[in-house]
Motif scaffolding. Structure first.
Motif, PDB file in Angstrom:
ATOM      1  N   VAL A 236     -19.310  47.667   4.227  1.00  0.00           N
ATOM      2  CA  VAL A 236     -20.740  47.426   4.035  1.00  0.00           C
ATOM      3  C   VAL A 236     -21.012  46.007   4.519  1.00  0.00           C
ATOM      4  O   VAL A 236     -20.348  45.062   4.072  1.00  0.00           O
ATOM      5  CB  VAL A 236     -21.138  47.563   2.548  1.00  0.00           C
ATOM      6  N   ALA A 254     -18.858  44.138   1.425  1.00  0.00           N
ATOM      7  CA  ALA A 254     -17.813  44.824   0.671  1.00  0.00           C
ATOM      8  C   ALA A 254     -16.981  45.655   1.637  1.00  0.00           C
ATOM      9  O   ALA A 254     -17.473  46.101   2.674  1.00  0.00           O
ATOM     10  CB  ALA A 254     -18.408  45.718  -0.411  1.00  0.00           C
ATOM     11  N   VAL A 267     -15.155  42.682  -2.576  1.00  0.00           N
ATOM     12  CA  VAL A 267     -16.607  42.592  -2.566  1.00  0.00           C
ATOM     13  C   VAL A 267     -17.025  41.123  -2.578  1.00  0.00           C
ATOM     14  O   VAL A 267     -16.442  40.307  -3.293  1.00  0.00           O
ATOM     15  CB  VAL A 267     -17.217  43.347  -3.776  1.00  0.00           C
ATOM     16  N   TYR A 437     -23.997  43.774  -9.420  1.00  0.00           N
ATOM     17  CA  TYR A 437     -23.855  43.774  -7.956  1.00  0.00           C
ATOM     18  C   TYR A 437     -22.699  44.671  -7.515  1.00  0.00           C
ATOM     19  O   TYR A 437     -22.827  45.455  -6.576  1.00  0.00           O
ATOM     20  CB  TYR A 437     -23.626  42.338  -7.488  1.00  0.00           C
ATOM     21  N   MET A 441     -22.250  48.266  -4.931  1.00  0.00           N
ATOM     22  CA  MET A 441     -21.318  48.440  -3.825  1.00  0.00           C
ATOM     23  C   MET A 441     -20.381  49.632  -4.069  1.00  0.00           C
ATOM     24  O   MET A 441     -20.033  50.363  -3.133  1.00  0.00           O
ATOM     25  CB  MET A 441     -20.505  47.152  -3.623  1.00  0.00           C
ATOM     26  N   ARG A 444     -22.152  52.671  -3.003  1.00  0.00           N
ATOM     27  CA  ARG A 444     -22.174  52.812  -1.543  1.00  0.00           C
ATOM     28  C   ARG A 444     -20.851  53.372  -1.034  1.00  0.00           C
ATOM     29  O   ARG A 444     -20.835  54.226  -0.137  1.00  0.00           O
ATOM     30  CB  ARG A 444     -22.472  51.452  -0.890  1.00  0.00           C
TER      31      ARG A 444
END
Length: 463
Positions: A236, A254, A267, A437, A441, A444
């Motif tokens: 990502v 990440a 990350v 946060y 991630m 995702r």
């Protein structure tokens, strides 16, 4: 009605007229005639008329205002606008650029040459976009372009606009649109770059992102020799755009890399309420700022490890107190960890030699360099991954390679057997913000993973 059917196409064209204005008037008249008389030709069979009540209806039909329609068409034709887009070519002059943009306007060209802001258009780099709008005679209505800095990042948007009989040029800071992209790749040939160039999802990963992936996982994976077919990774990262055009890639936010059945995850987290800067963490909030890279040279194998061997020059059986990484002359050498340059110069058999002093009593040494990196001198601060020199064959060397040593208290140690820990953990408040946060991630990554994949790989933090 039978007479209407006998008209041929050519006869109909003659009837309507040869000019656009005549055809509009004739077609309207024909339309009214069909409305009045043509209904009988298409009506379905009806009941006997004697069975239906008789009723007379009278209604005035208003003919369309043909003159208004014609005036509107003529007005539209006289105010036609054209938008063109071109890219700067090598050797372009202002005149050739304006010609390709459809601009035939001497006043506009003179204004761009003389105006302090507008002349920025003449400084644009090859490949950059320029847009312009003109009327049907080639008179410039507006022109837009973006000036970039030495790193090719947009700095200023220039717009030139017609105002009465003259022009006005304005400049404002370029505003970039930030996007977050997600991609999944599988290693099919044993090469990381081959996987990043593939079009599994129609996108090529930017080279800067590939380099960050290598740096992110280089303390855990040897990208030269550890990759196997079937290994995979998800990433990502952020990209920046202007007016729908890709400008540059940003930071990897990440990543997870599955190598030989083990998945390494990382990350990026930069606490919005802290001034300490960001860093990479495992998903449980542990810092992944590692003490030392696994290899100071990208994509290099080990030709001689930390062990007893026959010295290639003296022929004596002795301890080799470092690791040799063969690579072509000129290959960049990276600092294995954060520190300060303790020595940079020539030292006996080491040739061009650099020693970096890290925290505590750790030092690393780099020998046989062809040359030193920019600014590498005693006392200079370096960060992990900074280029400190380039592979060579100076000193007692039989071929181009890097001789790398890891020292504790001045004594050489086998770096593969060292387990040096790094930064302090997040505070309770930072950890709370980090979890929000990190969960985003993780979601995702779940979207990127194939559904129903075989087996669950072991997951660990990059280290």
């Amino acid at each position: 009605m039978n007479q209407i059917h006998k008209f041929t196409s050519s006869r109909l064209f003659s009837l309507l007229g040869s000019t656009r204005k005549a055809r509009i008037i004739s077609a309207s008249a024909l339309f009214l005639a069909v409305c009045a008389f043509g209904a009988a030709g298409v009506a379905p069979l009806a009941p006997d008329a004697s069975d239906l009540p008789v009723k007379t209806v009278q209604e005035a039909i208003v003919a369309p205002d043909l003159s208004a329609q014609i005036n509107a068409l003529e007005q539209q034709s006289s105010t036609a606008q054209f938008v063109h887009e071109e890219k700067i070519r090598a050797g372009d002059t202002l005149a050739t650029l304006l010609t390709r943009l459809g601009v035939d306007d001497d006043a506009a060209e003179n204004f761009i040459k003389k105006d302090k802001v507008a002349k920025g258009v003449m400084q644009l780099k090859t490949g950059k976009r320029v847009q312009a709008q003109t009327d049907e005679d080639g008179n410039l209505q507006w022109l837009r372009a973006t000036v970039v800095d030495g790193k090719d990042d947009p700095v200023t948007n220039i717009k030139i606009t017609r105002k009465g009989d003259g022009f006005v040029a304005t400049a404002e800071p370029a505003k970039l649109e930030r996007r977050v992209e997600m991609h999944a790749r599988t290693i099919r040939s044993g090469s990381l770059y081959a996987a990043t160039d593939s079009s599994e999802d129609g996108a090529k990963l930017p080279d800067t992102i590939v380099k960050q992936i290598i740096e992110m996982f280089s303390t855990s994976i040897d990208f030269r020799g550890d990759l196997k077919r079937g290994d995979s990774f998800n990433v990502v990262y952020e990209t920046f755009w202007q007016d729908g055009e890709f400008v540059r890639a940003g930071r990897v936010l990440a990543g997870e890399f599955t190598n030989k059945g083990t998945t390494y995850q990382s990350v990026w987290f930069e606490d919005p309420q802290s001034k300490q800067g960001g860093g990479y963490y495992s998903f449980d909030g542990k810092s992944l700022k590692k003490a030392f890279l696994k290899s100071p040279v990208e994509f290099s194998r080990i030709s001689s490890g930390f062990a007893m061997r026959v010295h290639p020059i003296s022929g004596q059986w002795k301890q080799h107190k470092g690791i040799d990484f063969p690579a072509p002359t000129g290959t960049p050498i990276r600092a294995a960890g954060d520190g300060v340059i303790d020595f940079a110069g020539t030292m006996n058999g080491y040739g061009n030699f650099v020693i970096i002093k890290h925290w505590s009593n750790y030092t690393t040494a780099y020998a046989h360099m062809s040359r030193f990196g920019t600014g590498i001198k005693k006392g200079a601060k370096v960060s992990q991954g900074d280029v400190i020199g380039y592979v060579g064959t100076t000193g007692w060397s039989t071929g181009a390679h890097l001789h790398y040593e890891f020292r504790v208290g001045g004594e050489a140690k086998d770096p593969s057997k060292m387990n040096v820990q790094a930064q302090a953990p997040l505070t309770a408040a930072e950890m709370s913000r980090f979890k929000v946060y990190a969960n985003d991630m993780m979601h995702r990554f779940a979207l990127l993973r194939p559904v129903g994949g075989g087996g669950t790989p072991t997951r660990v933090a990059a280290k």
